[in-house]
Design a protein around this motif. Structure first.
Motif, PDB file in Angstrom:
ATOM      1  N   SER A 109       0.968  -1.177  -0.006  1.00  0.00           N
ATOM      2  CA  SER A 109       0.022  -0.095   0.008  1.00  0.00           C
ATOM      3  C   SER A 109       0.928   1.150   0.086  1.00  0.00           C
ATOM      4  CB  SER A 109      -1.019   0.048   1.194  1.00  0.00           C
ATOM      5  OG  SER A 109      -1.733   1.237   1.222  1.00  0.00           O
ATOM      6  N   GLY A 112       1.674   1.861  -3.337  1.00  0.00           N
ATOM      7  CA  GLY A 112       0.702   2.098  -4.570  1.00  0.00           C
ATOM      8  C   GLY A 112       0.283   0.768  -5.106  1.00  0.00           C
ATOM      9  N   HIS A 135      -0.949  -1.697  -9.680  1.00  0.00           N
ATOM     10  CA  HIS A 135      -0.477  -0.378  -9.453  1.00  0.00           C
ATOM     11  C   HIS A 135      -1.582   0.728  -9.565  1.00  0.00           C
ATOM     12  CE1 HIS A 135       2.026   3.283  -9.630  1.00  0.00           C
ATOM     13  NE2 HIS A 135       2.623   2.701  -8.367  1.00  0.00           N
ATOM     14  N   ARG A 136      -1.306   1.641  -8.589  1.00  0.00           N
ATOM     15  CA  ARG A 136      -2.541   2.771  -8.867  1.00  0.00           C
ATOM     16  C   ARG A 136      -2.580   3.553 -10.089  1.00  0.00           C
ATOM     17  NH1 ARG A 136       0.563   5.629  -4.039  1.00  0.00           N
ATOM     18  NH2 ARG A 136       2.188   6.502  -4.796  1.00  0.00           N
TER      19      ARG A 136
END
Length: 257
Positions: A109, A112, A135-136
């Motif tokens: 986290s 990301g 991944h974000r």
């Protein structure tokens, strides 16, 4: 120019040359819209923008994975299986999914990253579990393993499926992240753990097959006689090497489009 004027000129600061902004596909699209470019040109620029964003997302994913792996420690094998059937005794240590999650989730986290699982169960077919690391920025990679229902230990049909799903979730996540495991041995060195488990050997065999790697050449590279004989301390490095090869193959394949 007199001496006074020359001194004043010397005191005037010289402006630093301004760095040119990088020309991105989006900037090219803005320019094209301002100049009433043709729809064909805009379509090509939009495709270029999509590829640019995909490459940026992949680079961000690789960077985040590298940073996360540098912080994830070896997972402790704190759980134990020990039972006897008419086939003999089953006895081994392992790390459960909750233990793995408690260690890796905060680190992933932080950079990301997240993961989820996709499970496929069909009658008279192996159970398939896919771990998806995302991944974000949108890039994601998948790792899939298959196995039959775990009917050991007098499990009923639902328990047999659940046991296999949990097992595959653990190993797909470990393979995707290149995790290694250490026993709960009151401080003994991880180098004393002996060879990898059969489950870890199966993970390596699957990745070797997926990447088209020659097993003999791989064993020579790792300086081992066979996959089952690999020392447990080398498992993480072996997985990372195969993952790097898999990513390289994916990138080369994407560049061929």
């Amino acid at each position: 120019m007199n001496a006074t004027a020359e001194k004043q000129a010397e005191l005037i600061p010289m402006e630093e040359p301004k760095a040119l902004a990088p020309v991105t596909p989006m900037a090219m699209i803005d320019r094209a819209l301002q100049t009433n470019a043709s729809p064909e040109t805009l379509e090509k620029l939009l495709l270029l923008q999509e590829r640019y964003e995909a490459n940026e997302a992949r680079r961000a994913f690789d960077d985040a994975m590298a940073n996360a792996k540098a912080e994830i420690p070896a997972i402790t094998k704190s759980r134990k299986v020990d039972f006897t059937t008419n086939k003999g005794r089953t006895n081994y240590d392992y790390e459960d999914l909750a233990t793995i999650a408690s260690v890796v989730n905060p680190i992933l986290s932080k950079f990301g990253l997240s993961y989820r699982f996709r499970t496929v169960t069909e009658p008279n077919a192996p159970i398939s579990v896919t771990c998806i690391i995302s991944h974000r920025m949108g890039h994601f990679e998948e790792n899939t393993l298959m196995a039959g229902r775990d009917e050991s230990g007098n499990k009923n049909s639902i328990q047999a499926i659940g046991s296999t799903v949990t097992y595959l979730q653990r190993y797909t996540l470990k393979a995707a992240l290149g995790l290694s495991a250490a026993p709960d041995d009151d401080g003994k060195k991880a180098e004393d753990t002996g060879p990898i488990s059969e489950g870890e050997a199966e993970v390596l065999r699957t990745m070797i097959e997926e990447t088209g790697t020659d097993i003999a050449a791989f064993c020579g590279y790792m300086k081992i006689e066979s996959i089952p004989a690999m020392p447990a301390i080398m498992f993480r490095r072996a997985v990372a090497s195969l993952q790097a090869k898999k990513r390289k193959q994916a990138q080369e394949g994407g560049n061929d489009d």
